[in-house]
Design a protein around this motif. Structure first.
Motif, PDB file in Angstrom:
ATOM      1  N   CYS A 297       0.835  -1.202   0.000  1.00  0.00           N
ATOM      2  CA  CYS A 297       0.000   0.000   0.000  1.00  0.00           C
ATOM      3  C   CYS A 297       0.869   1.251   0.000  1.00  0.00           C
ATOM      4  N   ASP A 298       0.456   2.263  -0.772  1.00  0.00           N
ATOM      5  CA  ASP A 298       1.181   3.535  -0.808  1.00  0.00           C
ATOM      6  C   ASP A 298       1.036   4.307   0.495  1.00  0.00           C
ATOM      7  N   GLY A 299      -0.029   4.052   1.240  1.00  0.00           N
ATOM      8  CA  GLY A 299      -0.266   4.793   2.471  1.00  0.00           C
ATOM      9  C   GLY A 299       0.512   4.253   3.657  1.00  0.00           C
ATOM     10  N   CYS A 300       0.581   2.929   3.787  1.00  0.00           N
ATOM     11  CA  CYS A 300       1.201   2.340   4.979  1.00  0.00           C
ATOM     12  C   CYS A 300       2.374   1.428   4.669  1.00  0.00           C
ATOM     13  N   GLY A 301       2.669   1.209   3.398  1.00  0.00           N
ATOM     14  CA  GLY A 301       3.777   0.334   3.034  1.00  0.00           C
ATOM     15  C   GLY A 301       3.523  -1.123   3.355  1.00  0.00           C
ATOM     16  N   GLY A 302       2.244  -1.499   3.453  1.00  0.00           N
ATOM     17  CA  GLY A 302       1.893  -2.879   3.742  1.00  0.00           C
ATOM     18  C   GLY A 302       1.791  -3.199   5.225  1.00  0.00           C
ATOM     19  N   MET A 303       1.903  -2.206   6.075  1.00  0.00           N
ATOM     20  CA  MET A 303       1.844  -2.431   7.523  1.00  0.00           C
ATOM     21  C   MET A 303       0.411  -2.405   8.066  1.00  0.00           C
ATOM     22  N   CYS A 304      -0.526  -1.905   7.296  1.00  0.00           N
ATOM     23  CA  CYS A 304      -1.945  -1.803   7.652  1.00  0.00           C
ATOM     24  C   CYS A 304      -2.247  -0.761   8.727  1.00  0.00           C
ATOM     25  N   PHE A 305      -1.251  -0.048   9.214  1.00  0.00           N
ATOM     26  CA  PHE A 305      -1.442   1.016  10.199  1.00  0.00           C
ATOM     27  C   PHE A 305      -0.635   2.237   9.784  1.00  0.00           C
ATOM     28  N   ILE A 306      -1.132   3.412  10.185  1.00  0.00           N
ATOM     29  CA  ILE A 306      -0.412   4.657   9.955  1.00  0.00           C
ATOM     30  C   ILE A 306      -0.361   5.427  11.270  1.00  0.00           C
ATOM     31  N   LEU A 307       0.568   6.365  11.375  1.00  0.00           N
ATOM     32  CA  LEU A 307       0.694   7.209  12.547  1.00  0.00           C
ATOM     33  C   LEU A 307      -0.540   8.104  12.659  1.00  0.00           C
TER      34      LEU A 307
END
Length: 100
Positions: free
Chosen positions: A52-62
């Motif tokens: 994912c462009d938003g989270c890099g595949g981590m599924c979470f964002i700050l």
């Protein structure tokens, strides 16, 4: 698990298109019989092969509200008073809105 949690634990239940399919044993049985994919027909699949462009595949964002600190000023001032951020989890993270 019942002994560890001191209560009865209900195993996972699967619903597909609003229809109850069953618990873990039923799902494994359907998979082994080759029937699970038939039930999933018509549902959208994730066709992406890159993170994912938003989270890099981590599924979470700050958290955008507290920047991960878990603390916010209730009135927006910097007077040193803060409260717990209501937006994020205990780690100061939000579920990625782009992929999850």
């Amino acid at each position: 698990m019942w002994r560890i949690l001191d209560s009865r634990v209900v195993p996972p239940r699967l619903f597909i298109k609003g229809r109850y399919i069953g618990g873990a044993d039923a799902v494994v049985t359907l998979h082994e019989q080759g029937k699970l994919l038939q039930l999933l027909e018509g549902l959208p699949r994730d066709q992406s092969t890159s993170p994912c462009d938003g989270c890099g595949g981590m599924c979470f964002i700050l958290c955008y509200n507290c920047n991960g600190s878990r603390k916010i000023s209730p009135d927006g001032s910097d007077d040193g008073l803060s409260v717990q951020c209501p937006q994020c989890n205990e780690n100061g993270l939000l579920v990625c809105p782009m992929c999850c």
